[in-house]
Design an enzyme around this catalytic site. Structure first.
Site, PDB file in Angstrom:
ATOM      1  N   HIS C 119      36.117  41.839  39.358  1.00 39.84           N
ATOM      2  CA  HIS C 119      37.195  42.804  39.186  1.00 39.84           C
ATOM      3  C   HIS C 119      38.369  42.071  38.511  1.00 39.84           C
ATOM      4  O   HIS C 119      38.531  40.875  38.705  1.00 39.84           O
ATOM      5  CB  HIS C 119      37.595  43.288  40.586  1.00 39.84           C
ATOM      6  CG  HIS C 119      38.604  44.388  40.615  1.00 39.84           C
ATOM      7  ND1 HIS C 119      39.958  44.169  40.493  1.00 39.84           N
ATOM      8  CD2 HIS C 119      38.471  45.729  40.790  1.00 39.84           C
ATOM      9  CE1 HIS C 119      40.612  45.327  40.593  1.00 39.84           C
ATOM     10  NE2 HIS C 119      39.726  46.283  40.766  1.00 39.84           N
ATOM     11  N   ASP C 196      35.914  37.723  47.228  1.00 38.68           N
ATOM     12  CA  ASP C 196      36.599  38.998  47.038  1.00 38.68           C
ATOM     13  C   ASP C 196      35.789  40.045  47.799  1.00 38.68           C
ATOM     14  O   ASP C 196      34.778  40.548  47.316  1.00 38.68           O
ATOM     15  CB  ASP C 196      36.672  39.331  45.550  1.00 38.68           C
ATOM     16  CG  ASP C 196      37.228  40.740  45.301  1.00 38.68           C
ATOM     17  OD1 ASP C 196      37.422  41.498  46.278  1.00 38.68           O
ATOM     18  OD2 ASP C 196      37.447  41.079  44.125  1.00 38.68           O
ATOM     19  N   GLN C 199      35.225  45.261  48.527  1.00 38.12           N
ATOM     20  CA  GLN C 199      34.220  46.320  48.638  1.00 38.12           C
ATOM     21  C   GLN C 199      33.197  46.047  49.740  1.00 38.12           C
ATOM     22  O   GLN C 199      32.288  46.854  49.940  1.00 38.12           O
ATOM     23  CB  GLN C 199      33.479  46.502  47.305  1.00 38.12           C
ATOM     24  CG  GLN C 199      34.356  46.917  46.132  1.00 38.12           C
ATOM     25  CD  GLN C 199      34.944  48.327  46.266  1.00 38.12           C
ATOM     26  OE1 GLN C 199      34.528  49.106  47.118  1.00 38.12           O
ATOM     27  NE2 GLN C 199      35.935  48.627  45.437  1.00 38.12           N
ATOM     28  N   LYS C 222      41.286  50.556  51.164  1.00 36.58           N
ATOM     29  CA  LYS C 222      39.876  50.830  50.870  1.00 36.58           C
ATOM     30  C   LYS C 222      39.048  50.916  52.144  1.00 36.58           C
ATOM     31  O   LYS C 222      37.818  50.988  52.097  1.00 36.58           O
ATOM     32  CB  LYS C 222      39.303  49.722  49.982  1.00 36.58           C
ATOM     33  CG  LYS C 222      39.885  49.705  48.572  1.00 36.58           C
ATOM     34  CD  LYS C 222      39.124  48.730  47.698  1.00 36.58           C
ATOM     35  CE  LYS C 222      39.909  48.313  46.475  1.00 36.58           C
ATOM     36  NZ  LYS C 222      39.977  49.359  45.433  1.00 36.58           N
ATOM     37  N   CYS C 360      38.497  48.587  36.338  1.00 37.68           N
ATOM     38  CA  CYS C 360      39.096  47.243  36.373  1.00 37.68           C
ATOM     39  C   CYS C 360      38.036  46.172  36.202  1.00 37.68           C
ATOM     40  O   CYS C 360      38.074  45.128  36.872  1.00 37.68           O
ATOM     41  CB  CYS C 360      39.873  47.015  37.668  1.00 37.68           C
ATOM     42  SG  CYS C 360      41.334  48.022  37.790  1.00 37.68           S
TER      43      CYS C 360
HETATM   44  C1  LIG Z   1      36.012  44.231  44.091  1.00 35.32           C
HETATM   45  C2  LIG Z   1      37.476  44.490  44.064  1.00 35.32           C
HETATM   46  N1  LIG Z   1      38.323  43.466  44.061  1.00 35.32           N
HETATM   47  C3  LIG Z   1      39.660  43.655  44.056  1.00 35.32           C
HETATM   48  C4  LIG Z   1      40.199  44.908  44.054  1.00 35.32           C
HETATM   49  C5  LIG Z   1      41.669  45.035  44.025  1.00 35.32           C
HETATM   50  O1  LIG Z   1      42.177  45.561  45.215  1.00 35.32           O
HETATM   51  P1  LIG Z   1      43.671  46.070  45.290  1.00 35.32           P
HETATM   52  O2  LIG Z   1      43.886  46.960  44.122  1.00 35.32           O
HETATM   53  O3  LIG Z   1      43.735  46.787  46.585  1.00 35.32           O
HETATM   54  O4  LIG Z   1      44.548  44.867  45.240  1.00 35.32           O
HETATM   55  C6  LIG Z   1      39.323  46.014  44.068  1.00 35.32           C
HETATM   56  C7  LIG Z   1      39.816  47.401  44.083  1.00 35.32           C
HETATM   57  O5  LIG Z   1      40.338  47.930  43.145  1.00 35.32           O
HETATM   58  C8  LIG Z   1      37.940  45.794  44.056  1.00 35.32           C
HETATM   59  O6  LIG Z   1      37.085  46.814  44.030  1.00 35.32           O
END
Ligand SMILES: Cc1ncc(COP(=O)(O)O)c(C=O)c1O
Ligand SMILES: Cc1ncc(COP(=O)(O)O)c(C=O)c1O
Ligand code: FES
Ligand code: FES
Lengths: 146, 403, 403, 146
Positions: C119, C196, C199, C222, C360
């Protein structure tokens, strides 16, 4: 207000106004610092130990009445006691402060039983005792009540 | 004076905690009106979608509300919409400048000018930054009234001064500093200016164009809004030149494995899913404040302040810190021989909440020679009766503690 | 299968938006149960005080709830209480590591190993960090199934590898990566690991001690929690060694004008007034998830996923991206010749919310040769009927767009 | 669904499937990039202008049907027009898209009136037009619809 009077018992108010052994010690054999992160208050404890005997103890610091009184009472109790006697007192103190219950032979310590009902003030009472316990065991890292 | 009785009805905590709850800690964080609580709950219960790039109705609604709040913030401080960045709070706002602006623009020997009355949030970021860049910290001193001592300004503002970062209203003394003059002095030597407006934006009209500051920071939770949201205002031309702070979603235009380009301002500085509900709640808080009127709120607070100072000074054991001419409704004080933490505990027993501690301003405490003080701060929901209640309890405390 | 009908009653949006609202965008952000909304509102309406150092009852309550949430997070991921840092979200968590750990520990020539399916939040911080430290980015490729290609691992994991930062579950393909094996490989070369878990934590049991990762990041919004809160887990011994990230209130022990000392972990990393209401809301979300059971939620999602894949594959115009063996309930797809933004608009007309875009993850899009995809993601409140509704609308869309 | 049919009128669907002038231009006299930050879609516009006359126009990009159709229609309208005629068209387009009203002499542009009811899609329709307008006026910075 009754709980509050249990917390601030007369003996505590007296020790707060006239803390015992509230001074620096030049010839301390160990010195330890305590910190209560919840309020930011700090305490320095000085001990003079000879042949397993606590021959002198004193403290300095910026705490509230509870922490000051608790430290002051502690110094009067452990002075001229052996390390193992001080450890027993520490355990008694711990049991009072975490259960609110004291029994006959706990003496002066009993006035700290009222703190039990104020969880956020328990750390005030505990600060000096934990610092002492650490100092006795040669742990001179900063003691925190967290 | 405001109709405090009506206002208190808008704040559910007064119903929860019985009507006579006296809350005197608004400088730390304020109570919340029902409208703000509802605005937050509405987002979660009616359109809890992510913002930007959601092409379905609740997502579009969330985006419109989130960006609509940005517009409300911009209007409140008379700024351009693109110059308003949402952060977690004042602290993050200042750190953003310290990371993204200062680290690129300061070099060894450059000077950062602060005051001696800063909040830790406007001290530590510059200490860290100074270690990393070699820039040197200087401080405008304050005098015994808690007012800045600017007579030596020619020594303080020099060619070396590259950043002037100052608190608008002191959270300890209440002093409202002459930031406009200071910004002028800073401009005279070509320095960039940052105003810590955490204690001013909630209580008086702050106009960034009139001040002509380069950066301005404040927090939502100190102005009836949610926790977890704050604002950094920056002049667009400066923001444009700055590299981003954090990296992640939202702040990019294009990304490949090894290289990326950035989104426009302000989004370039908002990485990741933003604090959507919180920004929306802040917008609602601004609506509430506007409805009552910042001018009226300010006037109301001033009335209470005058009354409080007068009444507290009459208690012989009370020592008040700070006596600036221009000041907000914040009173720091101590009772002879009583640790403020005990004071605060005893007042709590009478349903009065004040703050006790160093107020994140240890350098002030050190200069005053105390480890902590009590602090009563006032806002639109306070009344003169609150002052009466405070003073009664202070007298009672003195007696109880036997000092 | 879970009793979806009962679960949907816990989520007010289904009452608000009519019962047949089909929300298939939980990977972006989830809907919120009433208990979470209430936990947030309760803080604002009953004890909206600042935390730490408030010696009055509502302040003590706020502190207890805020720190109590930290305990809930720690229990959820089987971590030590002191190793849980509250942030704004996954993005801030990763940036914290990039600023406070990586900038101090990486030097030119060191390697940061990512995957090609990260991401943006786990790409950009390392691109910026690489520019500043001279460390080099490497990527574990993925194959046509959307699975990591680890056969070349001996070329990727070398002495030079200092950090391995990888996505646990892909937000595009749904692939659940073999993070435990990868962490082992990283340890084999002495590299620090960051997972990370944005998810994964919401959808399956994640145990940091079992994984033995050094850092792990995820977001509250999430996993049924509020926006504006996330978590960084770090091994205590690593956190202890790290300098702070942001400076301000709360994270200090002592401050003087020119020098400061830091608070203990985790508070050293929480500068300024924290996202109090949001952390409390996250605690409430964890309670809700625990009550239903993460295992049951996972199983439920897997059932729906199997059904969805089967049914969607029967529509000839549907192209699905990713077919990993181990995967979560996320399906990225396109319809022949229909831009996903149009698809999403047309589905919205049938009360179905899917995501359309690059999610993203532009590098994935590039490798797939598309500019965007549609994405349906499932959570505990979804049912097989939702899949039926989706498929009906897909067929209708194909017809409408005349492709 | 009726609003939706106004949005996706047949002519829009046709232009989306068979966009006009959807190609690169080698000998462009100006080239400009447009970006819709709301969705991330991008568009590149090519113009060939000689003696105040737009002799050729083309585009490439990754937009939705609305943006593609709008761009496609635009290219057919401005080709072989003078700059000032293109400007007039730009104004007519702008008025339709922001008011939802068209009048008789607006011709093909009228099919874009339905977009008006979808504020978030207005940016899709506008992208190519703004990019064209910027290109005509020698502004080759990235055009964004924000
Ligand atoms: C795999 C992953 N990493 C990071 C993020 C970023 O999370 P956040 O936007 O809550 O900081 C997301 C969600 O958008 C994600 O799906
Ligand atoms: C003057 C001043 N600056 C900065 C801050 C920090 O604000 P926050 O804790 O919301 O980041 C505060 C409040 O504590 C403050 O009073
Ligand atoms: S309040 Fe600080 S030690 Fe008691
Ligand atoms: S959705 Fe991207 S241009 Fe229309």
């Amino acid at each position: 207000m009754d709980d509050l009077k249990d917390l601030y018992q007369q003996m505590i108010l007296d020790h707060n106004q006239n803390p015992q052994n509230f001074r620096e010690m030049e010839n301390a054999t160990s010195k330890a610092e305590g910190h209560n992160p919840l309020c930011g208050d700090e305490l320095t404890l000085f001990l003079h130990v000879e042949n397993e005997m606590i021959t002198d103890v004193s403290f300095l610091g910026s705490g509230c009445a509870i922490s000051k009184a608790s430290a002051s009472i502690m110094t009067t109790l452990i002075k001229d006691k052996t390390i193992s006697e001080a450890e027993t007192l520490f355990e008694q103190f711990h049991s009072i402060i975490t259960t609110g219950k004291s029994n006959g032979d706990m003496g002066k310590l009993a006035v700290l039983a009222g703190v039990y009902k104020f969880p956020s003030r328990v750390k005030c009472a505990v600060l000096s005792w934990h610092t002492m316990n650490n100092a006795l065991h040669g742990n001179t890292n900063l003691t925190t009540t967290e | 004076m405001l109709e405090v009785k009506n206002i208190r009805e808008d704040f559910p905590i007064f119903t929860e905690r019985a009507d006579n709850f006296v809350y005197l800690d608004s400088s730390a964080t304020t109570l919340k009106p029902q409208t703000v609580i509802d605005a937050v709950a509405d987002y979660y219960s009616k359109y809890s979608a992510n913002v930007h790039r959601s092409i379905y109705s609740i997502g579009e609604k969330a985006t419109a509300e989130y960006e609509g709040s940005r517009k409300k913030v911009a209007d409140l401080i008379n700024a351009d919409y693109h110059s308003v960045i949402f952060t977690r709070g004042t602290t993050e706002s200042i750190n953003l400048v310290a990371y993204a602006w200062a680290r690129k623009n300061l070099k060894p020997g450059d000077e950062i000018l602060l005051t001696e009355m800063e909040h830790h949030s406007n001290i530590i970021p510059w200490q860290i930054c100074s270690q990393e860049t070699g820039a040197v910290l200087k401080h405008i001193p304050f005098d015994e009234n808690g007012e800045l001592e600017l007579s030596q300004h020619e020594k303080l503002f020099t060619d070396k001064t590259k950043l002037v970062a100052i608190i608008h209203q002191s959270n300890v003394f209440g002093t409202i500093n002459p930031v406009k003059d200071i910004i002028e002095m800073a401009k005279g030597v070509g320095a960039v200016t940052l105003i810590d407006a955490a204690q001013s934006v909630p209580h008086q009209k702050v106009d960034v164009q009139d001040l002509d500051c380069d950066f301005l920071a404040f927090s939502g939770h100190k102005m009836l809004g949610p926790t977890g949201v704050g604002v950094l205002y920056g002049k667009p031309e400066i923001l444009e030149e700055m590299p981003p702070f954090m990296g992640g979603g939202e702040m990019i235009r294009t990304v490949s494995l090894n290289e990326s380009t950035w989104n426009e301002i302000p989004w370039k500085f908002e990485a990741g899913t933003p604090n959507i509900a919180q920004a929306i709640g802040l917008g609602s808080a601004i609506d509430y404040i506007n409805e009552i009127g910042l001018d009226k709120i300010h006037e109301h607070e001033q009335d209470i302040l005058t009354y409080a100072l007068e009444k507290m000074q009459k208690i012989p054991e009370v020592n008040i810190y700070g006596s600036a001419d221009e000041r907000g409704a914040v009173v720091s004080f101590n009772l002879d021989n009583i640790h403020p933490h005990d004071l605060s505990q005893l007042l709590d027993n009478d349903d009065i909440a004040i703050r006790a501690g160093h107020h994140c301003a240890q350098p002030i405490m050190k200069k005053l020679g105390v480890s902590a003080t009590g602090r009563a701060s006032f806002y639109l929901y306070n009344s003169k009766e609150d002052v009466d209640r405070l003073c009664e309890s202070l007298v009672k405390t003195v007696k109880f503690m036997g000092s």
